[in-house]
Motif scaffolding. Structure first.
Motif, mmCIF file in Angstrom:
data_model
loop_
_atom_site.group_PDB
_atom_site.id
_atom_site.type_symbol
_atom_site.label_atom_id
_atom_site.label_comp_id
_atom_site.label_asym_id
_atom_site.label_seq_id
_atom_site.Cartn_x
_atom_site.Cartn_y
_atom_site.Cartn_z
ATOM 1 N N ARG A 1 10.581 -7.890 5.519
ATOM 2 C CA ARG A 1 10.637 -6.641 4.757
ATOM 3 C C ARG A 1 10.179 -5.485 5.640
ATOM 4 O O ARG A 1 10.787 -4.417 5.662
ATOM 5 N N VAL A 2 9.099 -5.725 6.375
ATOM 6 C CA VAL A 2 8.566 -4.667 7.243
ATOM 7 C C VAL A 2 9.574 -4.381 8.365
ATOM 8 O O VAL A 2 9.871 -3.218 8.655
ATOM 9 N N ARG B 1 4.616 -2.637 -2.454
ATOM 10 C CA ARG B 1 4.203 -2.401 -1.052
ATOM 11 C C ARG B 1 5.401 -1.978 -0.195
ATOM 12 O O ARG B 1 5.290 -1.135 0.686
ATOM 13 N N THR B 2 6.551 -2.598 -0.440
ATOM 14 C CA THR B 2 7.751 -2.261 0.341
ATOM 15 C C THR B 2 8.153 -0.809 0.085
ATOM 16 O O THR B 2 8.484 -0.065 1.016
ATOM 17 N N ARG C 1 3.398 -3.265 10.191
ATOM 18 C CA ARG C 1 2.887 -4.480 9.520
ATOM 19 C C ARG C 1 1.460 -4.257 9.042
ATOM 20 O O ARG C 1 1.090 -4.697 7.949
ATOM 21 N N ILE D 1 10.684 -11.985 -6.503
ATOM 22 C CA ILE D 1 9.666 -11.412 -5.610
ATOM 23 C C ILE D 1 8.422 -11.084 -6.434
ATOM 24 O O ILE D 1 8.527 -10.686 -7.591
ATOM 25 N N VAL E 1 15.190 -6.759 -1.439
ATOM 26 C CA VAL E 1 13.930 -7.489 -1.361
ATOM 27 C C VAL E 1 14.014 -8.633 -2.367
ATOM 28 O O VAL E 1 14.597 -8.463 -3.445
ATOM 29 N N GLU F 1 4.297 -7.100 -4.010
ATOM 30 C CA GLU F 1 4.990 -7.091 -2.705
ATOM 31 C C GLU F 1 6.124 -6.059 -2.725
ATOM 32 O O GLU F 1 6.382 -5.382 -1.737
ATOM 33 N N TYR G 1 1.470 -2.157 5.889
ATOM 34 C CA TYR G 1 1.940 -2.961 4.748
ATOM 35 C C TYR G 1 0.820 -3.837 4.184
ATOM 36 O O TYR G 1 0.724 -4.056 2.980
ATOM 37 N N GLU G 2 -0.052 -4.311 5.078
ATOM 38 C CA GLU G 2 -1.124 -5.241 4.680
ATOM 39 C C GLU G 2 -2.407 -4.542 4.248
ATOM 40 O O GLU G 2 -3.390 -5.203 3.940
ATOM 41 N N GLU H 1 10.524 -13.339 4.453
ATOM 42 C CA GLU H 1 9.072 -13.246 4.634
ATOM 43 C C GLU H 1 8.665 -11.777 4.564
ATOM 44 O O GLU H 1 9.497 -10.892 4.769
ATOM 45 N N LYS H 2 7.340 -11.587 4.397
ATOM 46 C CA LYS H 2 6.812 -10.211 4.443
ATOM 47 C C LYS H 2 7.272 -9.492 5.695
ATOM 48 O O LYS H 2 7.670 -8.334 5.677
#
Ligand code: SAM
Ligand code: DTB
Ligand code: SF4
Length: 332
Positions: A216-217, A259-260, A27, A252, A207, A256, A30-31, A212-213
């Motif tokens: 995905r993570v 990022r995935t 996580r 989406i 996705v 994002e 990802y952020e 939520e984010k």
């Protein structure tokens, strides 16, 4: 960003192919600030692959529609009013004609999909003949036929099947919002049967289904922590299909999505990360960012299974502009 995760975590061997991922670390990565994330993904990518080569796969729906499952995104479920006409299993000769065309267009892997919960015994001879025929054309073979027991997986392996695609689709937490007719655990069982039979695993998800984010993570953490990480990881962007429960899903946010892809690349450094469904709704710039973030495989050809995909001219023009070459089979 999580204070425990250094911006350079994941670049060192501590997060190499053999290590296992915690939700927390994943996580935090990802952020990361976008530039840090993409730099890291590109660094991992360059260590394991030629950054200017992308593998081309081609899909064929060998049995379309009328599926008893209720996957909320799918045009092929008999429970949704998507307007699709169901077909019978395709004839071998037609499959081989289509596969030859795909080979001529540069595809090195031929992926055949059937809208089944799982193959019936009476279907097995026909799919085995398809695998043998496509292999004779010198292409890699992939199939996606729903759930498999160990005996079925072994039979496909014997026929020479290289890859089996079976997606977990989303996080375990969100899964029941999307599919109720088969469980997350059923999916993991099929993946174990495929792996144990010696077929390479192609497994990813979608996705843009309102998750939520963290979902995905979590999905990527499940994939990266499988007994062996998948050999191919398709990341699909939902194609909203009218008449399905997700037909009106909010698109989406593109960053994002990128990022995935980047996190998939970082956590599964040796996998082919496939920029799969949804490319017709992506700009060239978004696709370029996905390649920069470590995607190195796409589906080519104007249809996926039932939905549209970019025209071949459009893809070759994009590859030319980006200096990307198709990956040769020998380099796979
Ligand atoms: N019936 C088999 C099964 O579900 O295992 C194989 C075919 S199924 C269509 C393969 C995968 O395609 C799904 O698991 C899902 O991840 C993806 N997919 C299907 N419909 C999609 C859509 N509308 N948008 C994005 N991905 C989709
Ligand atoms: C995967 O993850 N994506 C492909 C392949 N595996 C079989 C399928 C995408 C299907 C998109 C919707 C359609 O064509 O119906
Ligand atoms: Fe059937 Fe596969 Fe579509 Fe689910 S994703 S409804 S199992 S074809």
């Amino acid at each position: 960003m999580d204070a425990d995760v250094h911006p350079n975590a994941g670049l060192e061997s501590v997060h190499g192919a053999a290590s296992r991922w915690s939700l927390e670390d994943a996580r935090a990565i990802y952020e990361l600030p976008f530039n840090d994330l993409i730099f890291r993904a590109q660094t991992v990518h360059r260590r394991n692959f030629d950054p200017n080569r992308v593998q081309l796969s081609r899909l064929l729906s060998i049995k379309t529609g009328g599926c008893p499952e209720d996957c909320g995104y799918c045009s092929q479920s008999a429970r949704h009013e998507s307007g699709l006409t169901a077909t019978k299993l395709m004839d071998l000769r037609r499959v081989l004609v289509e596969a030859k065309k795909a080979r001529e267009a540069g595809a090195t892997r031929y992926c055949m999909g059937a809208a089944w919960r799982s193959p019936k015994d009476r279907d097995m001879d026909a799919v085995v003949a398809m695998i043998e025929g496509v292999k004779e054309l010198g292409m890699e073979t992939c199939m996606t036929l729903g759930m498999l027991d160990l005996g079925q997986a072994q039979r496909l392996k014997q026929a020479g099947l290289d890859y089996y695609n079976h997606n977990i689709d989303t996080s375990e937490r969100y899964y029941n919002e999307i599919i109720t007719t088969r469980t997350f655990a059923d999916r993991l069982d099929t993946l174990a049967n495929v792996r144990d039979s010696g077929i390479k695993v192609c497994c990813g998800g979608i996705v843009g289904m309102g998750e939520e984010k963290a979902d995905r993570v979590d999905m990527l953490v499940t994939l990266a922590n499988l007994p062996e990480p998948p050999d191919s990881v398709p990341i699909n962007m939902l194609i909203p299909i009218k008449g399905t429960p997700l037909g009106d899903a909010e698109p989406i946010e593109p960053i994002e999505f990128v990022r995935t892809i980047a996190l998939a690349r970082i956590m599964m450094p040796n996998a082919h990360v496939r920029l799969s469904a949804g490319r017709t709704a992506m700009s060239d710039e978004m696709q370029a960012l996905c390649f920069f973030a470590g995607a190195n495989s796409i589906f080519v050809g104007e249809t996926l299974l039932t939905a549209e995909n970019p025209e071949e001219d459009k893809d070759s023009a994009l590859f030319r502009r980006l200096g990307i070459q198709p990956m040769e089979r020998s380099a796979l």
